[in-house]
Design a protein around this motif. Structure first.
Motif, mmCIF file in Angstrom:
data_model
loop_
_atom_site.group_PDB
_atom_site.id
_atom_site.type_symbol
_atom_site.label_atom_id
_atom_site.label_comp_id
_atom_site.label_asym_id
_atom_site.label_seq_id
_atom_site.Cartn_x
_atom_site.Cartn_y
_atom_site.Cartn_z
ATOM 1 N N ILE A 100 0.818 -1.209 0.000
ATOM 2 C CA ILE A 100 0.000 0.000 0.000
ATOM 3 C C ILE A 100 0.860 1.271 0.000
ATOM 4 N N GLU A 101 2.031 1.217 0.637
ATOM 5 C CA GLU A 101 2.878 2.399 0.738
ATOM 6 C C GLU A 101 3.601 2.697 -0.579
ATOM 7 N N ASP A 102 3.524 1.767 -1.553
ATOM 8 C CA ASP A 102 4.231 1.975 -2.817
ATOM 9 C C ASP A 102 3.315 2.412 -3.961
ATOM 10 N N GLY B 54 -5.731 -4.798 5.248
ATOM 11 C CA GLY B 54 -4.578 -5.379 4.563
ATOM 12 C C GLY B 54 -3.478 -4.391 4.292
ATOM 13 N N ASP B 55 -2.271 -4.920 4.109
ATOM 14 C CA ASP B 55 -1.126 -4.059 3.832
ATOM 15 C C ASP B 55 -0.806 -4.011 2.342
ATOM 16 N N ALA C 179 1.310 12.041 -3.598
ATOM 17 C CA ALA C 179 1.301 11.035 -2.528
ATOM 18 C C ALA C 179 0.316 11.406 -1.420
ATOM 19 N N ALA C 180 0.176 12.700 -1.123
ATOM 20 C CA ALA C 180 -0.752 13.114 -0.065
ATOM 21 C C ALA C 180 -2.191 12.783 -0.473
ATOM 22 N N PRO D 164 5.800 11.173 -6.381
ATOM 23 C CA PRO D 164 4.987 11.399 -5.173
ATOM 24 C C PRO D 164 4.878 12.873 -4.776
ATOM 25 N N SER E 76 -7.278 0.502 4.096
ATOM 26 C CA SER E 76 -6.004 -0.055 4.551
ATOM 27 C C SER E 76 -6.093 -0.871 5.826
ATOM 28 N N ASN F 136 -2.449 8.564 -0.959
ATOM 29 C CA ASN F 136 -2.359 7.843 0.313
ATOM 30 C C ASN F 136 -3.578 8.079 1.187
ATOM 31 N N THR F 137 -4.127 9.284 1.140
ATOM 32 C CA THR F 137 -5.308 9.578 1.948
ATOM 33 C C THR F 137 -6.496 8.717 1.512
ATOM 34 N N GLU G 281 4.012 5.930 -5.787
ATOM 35 C CA GLU G 281 5.153 6.036 -6.706
ATOM 36 C C GLU G 281 5.003 5.177 -7.958
ATOM 37 N N LEU H 263 -6.193 5.773 0.035
ATOM 38 C CA LEU H 263 -5.862 4.386 0.373
ATOM 39 C C LEU H 263 -6.107 4.062 1.846
ATOM 40 N N LEU H 264 -6.023 5.077 2.715
ATOM 41 C CA LEU H 264 -6.279 4.842 4.137
ATOM 42 C C LEU H 264 -7.639 4.192 4.342
#
Lengths: 203, 158
Positions: free
Chosen positions: A50-52, A163-164, A149-150, A60, A160, A153-154, A55, A156-157
């Motif tokens: 999830i953190e990738d 799962g990772d 990315a901001a 990002p 999340s 990622n928001t 990019e 995706l939270l």
């Protein structure tokens, strides 16, 4: 059965097909809206940590325009339309009346961009609804310009906790004279994706 | 000297002079705990206020507010810091879109992080939190100074 960590290539293919059909309808609606022909790149159905995700979409830190809608109806989900600021300006030049142009990203102009997202989302989700026999529609869209990315990622939270890894469907649009390469991202949690795959594999 | 990207859900601690910890934050919260005397700092990139799904893994040490703060605290002490030498700075927790449900995550992340820091007796000495814009933060490990930059290039040091 789709499970995190062991998604089969055949299941990803099913989801790619969903992205493909959704995007096809979205592109057709954009053609009507903009009066220009749109080309679609092959959609991506990818599962990555999830953190990738950010990019894999772009830089990002780049400031981009994001239009977001919560997906409602028979399934919870999230849909996001991302375009570069340059493309957002070109988009405004196409959709605004000449006298309204050149005002940068005023609140009115932002709502014109949000409306473009809304048209895309309705077409995309309409096609997915038909395909899966589910009723899906977007909540009213909101729009912001910020670091990629901001924004990503928001969103995706929201999926999340369970799962990772994130499974997302992405489509790039291209238009010939205007260089638009907008991205549409659709994310939902694994339980919902499993439901979609089950429905489609039965058909 | 290295630039260490603290990705979403992760946690990094360093005491090497010159190291910089960085993160891009929307509704996520960047929790910095530092010990300026020792030149040691750690940052967690908190994603969620709490775990709802009982089967969700806790592999990501920085993912959930309370375990992230506890782990950061433990690691700072494990490397030799005294509790009284620790201070915290916060960033992030923005509301990126004006959707009623999305806005809560950032606020709730901040609430739980503050609760955990309070329980451990760690004071928040500075913060740039909430609002509607994402933040790119970088922390100088040696001093605990945090640079906070937004998408328009506006920069502040706290």
């Amino acid at each position: 059965m789709l499970e995190e960590g062991q998604v089969l290539e055949s299941e990803l293919d099913v989801l790619r097909e969903v992205a493909n059909i959704g995007s096809g309808h979205a592109a057709a609606s954009m053609e009507k809206w903009l009066g220009k022909e749109m080309a679609l790149k092959v959609p991506v159905a990818a599962m990555v940590p999830i953190e990738d995700v950010a990019e894999t979409i772009g830089d990002p830190l780049e400031t981009v325009m994001g239009v977001y809608s919560r997906v409602q109806g028979d399934m919870e989900g999230h849909i996001l339309y991302l375009i570069s600021l340059e493309d957002a300006r070109e988009l405004l030049d196409i959709i605004l009346d000449p006298e309204d142009r050149g005002q940068g990203f005023s609140p009115n102009n932002l709502s014109a961009i949000a409306e473009t997202g809304n048209i895309l989302f309705n077409a995309y989700l309409g096609a997915v609804s038909e395909l899966c026999g589910l009723e899906l529609y977007p909540a009213p869209p909101t729009c912001t310009a910020d670091m990629l990315a901001a924004i990503v990622n928001t969103i995706l939270l929201e999926v999340s906790d369970s799962g990772d890894l994130a499974l997302y469907l992405k489509t790039e649009f291209e238009e010939e004279d205007f260089t638009s390469t907008g991205n549409v991202l659709f994310v939902t949690d694994f339980a919902n994706l499993a439901r979609m795959v089950d429905i489609l594999e039965e058909e | 000297m290295a630039r260490i990207v603290v990705k979403m859900g992760e946690l990094e601690v360093s005491d090497r002079a010159g190291d910089i910890l960085t993160a891009i934050l929307g509704s996520c919260v960047g929790v910095l705990i530092y010990d300026a005397g020792a030149g040691r700092a750690g940052m967690a990139h908190v994603m969620l206020p709490e775990r709802i799904d009982p089967n969700a893994s806790l592999d990501k040490r920085g993912k959930y507010a309370i375990p992230a703060v506890k782990e950061l605290y433990r690691e700072m002490l494990g490397r030799g810091s005294k509790p009284a030498a620790l201070a915290a700075k916060l960033s992030g927790g923005a509301r990126m879109f004006s959707d009623n449900n999305l806005q809560n995550i950032g606020e709730r992340n901040l609430e739980m992080v503050r609760y955990a820091l309070g329980k451990l007796g760690i004071k928040v000495v500075a913060e740039r939190t909430g609002g509607f814009k994402g933040r790119n933060v970088s922390v100088d490990v040696a001093t605990g100074r945090m640079k906070v930059r937004d998408a328009d290039g506006k920069e502040e040091i706290i």
